[in-house]
Design a protein around this motif. Sequence first.
Motif, PDB file in Angstrom:
ATOM      1  N   VAL A   1       0.816  -1.215   0.000  1.00 48.43           N
ATOM      2  CA  VAL A   1       0.000   0.000   0.000  1.00 48.43           C
ATOM      3  C   VAL A   1       0.853   1.270   0.000  1.00 48.43           C
ATOM      4  O   VAL A   1       0.372   2.338  -0.392  1.00 48.43           O
ATOM      5  CB  VAL A   1      -0.971   0.030   1.200  1.00 48.43           C
ATOM      6  N   PHE A   2       2.118   1.166   0.414  1.00 46.36           N
ATOM      7  CA  PHE A   2       2.980   2.349   0.379  1.00 46.36           C
ATOM      8  C   PHE A   2       3.237   2.810  -1.059  1.00 46.36           C
ATOM      9  O   PHE A   2       3.556   3.967  -1.296  1.00 46.36           O
ATOM     10  CB  PHE A   2       4.311   2.078   1.086  1.00 46.36           C
ATOM     11  N   GLY A   3       3.077   1.874  -2.008  1.00 48.99           N
ATOM     12  CA  GLY A   3       3.293   2.223  -3.397  1.00 48.99           C
ATOM     13  C   GLY A   3       2.252   3.157  -3.972  1.00 48.99           C
ATOM     14  O   GLY A   3       2.481   3.796  -5.004  1.00 48.99           O
ATOM     15  N   ILE A   4       1.110   3.260  -3.299  1.00 47.11           N
ATOM     16  CA  ILE A   4       0.045   4.113  -3.830  1.00 47.11           C
ATOM     17  C   ILE A   4       0.187   5.567  -3.371  1.00 47.11           C
ATOM     18  O   ILE A   4      -0.546   6.432  -3.848  1.00 47.11           O
ATOM     19  CB  ILE A   4      -1.352   3.595  -3.438  1.00 47.11           C
ATOM     20  N   LEU A   5       1.126   5.847  -2.470  1.00 45.45           N
ATOM     21  CA  LEU A   5       1.246   7.205  -1.929  1.00 45.45           C
ATOM     22  C   LEU A   5       1.489   8.262  -3.009  1.00 45.45           C
ATOM     23  O   LEU A   5       0.875   9.335  -2.961  1.00 45.45           O
ATOM     24  CB  LEU A   5       2.361   7.253  -0.872  1.00 45.45           C
ATOM     25  N   PRO A   6       2.381   8.020  -4.011  1.00 40.60           N
ATOM     26  CA  PRO A   6       2.543   9.039  -5.064  1.00 40.60           C
ATOM     27  C   PRO A   6       1.259   9.301  -5.837  1.00 40.60           C
ATOM     28  O   PRO A   6       0.988  10.446  -6.225  1.00 40.60           O
ATOM     29  CB  PRO A   6       3.622   8.434  -5.974  1.00 40.60           C
TER      30      PRO A   6
END
Length: 256
Positions: free
Chosen positions: A19-24
């Motif tokens: 889920v950290f990949g969706i931050l951008p």
Amino acid sequence: MEITVLAIAGSFLSGLATVFGILPILSGKKVSPVMQDVLLGFSAGIMLSASFFSLLNPAIEMANNIFENHFSIFIVSIGLLTGAVVFLIADKFIPEDYFIRIYENSDSKALKKMWLFILAITIHNFPEGMSSSLGFLTGDVGKGISLATGIGIQNIPEGLAVALALYLNNFSKKDIFLITLLTGIVEPIGGVVAVLLFSISHYILPVGLSFAAGAMLFVVSKEMIPQTHKKGFETQATFGLMFGFVVMMVLDNLFG
């Protein structure tokens, strides 16, 4: 029991890192095509390194202690090839790069078949979840931590790839978050399956480790590396792969 809990927790946390990949995407930042390929190459490098240092090496050592030397390498080889063949069969039915081909296709109706989308990502993430758990089942907690950490790190750019595919097809930020989270939850499921299958007997564990390595090598060679070479940024992606390989190698050396 403690090792089993750590194994499942490791696969859960590494999957949650997706889920950290969706931050951008949620922040509205754009990710350039070259950076996408570098990050995907980085993921491939971590998976390659983990396959060798965290899965195959322990599998060979364990097999040597259990079986005769000549027979042990045969057992590990069979496990490696079986992992590749099983995921080759799965890939024939639902290619792992399905979501990439969908977002390159403007047909949004195809993308709305979310069960197929999620199943495609499952094929990719399942062996990673198995690997996260199996690292702990070797009995070396440090190796388990390094493997789960490495897979967690490489899950971040994978989460970005999924989120980007959905974003380009006009999915809401809420849906992007939920679907990306679902693809990450697949990993602890793979971790639980690995614990149930390969903690039955120490004779089976070397096969499980090499099976997971074979599955990961198949995904890297067939899907990830070719994908990074399609847009003309293969040199940058190759250095991303090398850096990812080194990061995982260092983690394995520090914790293993």
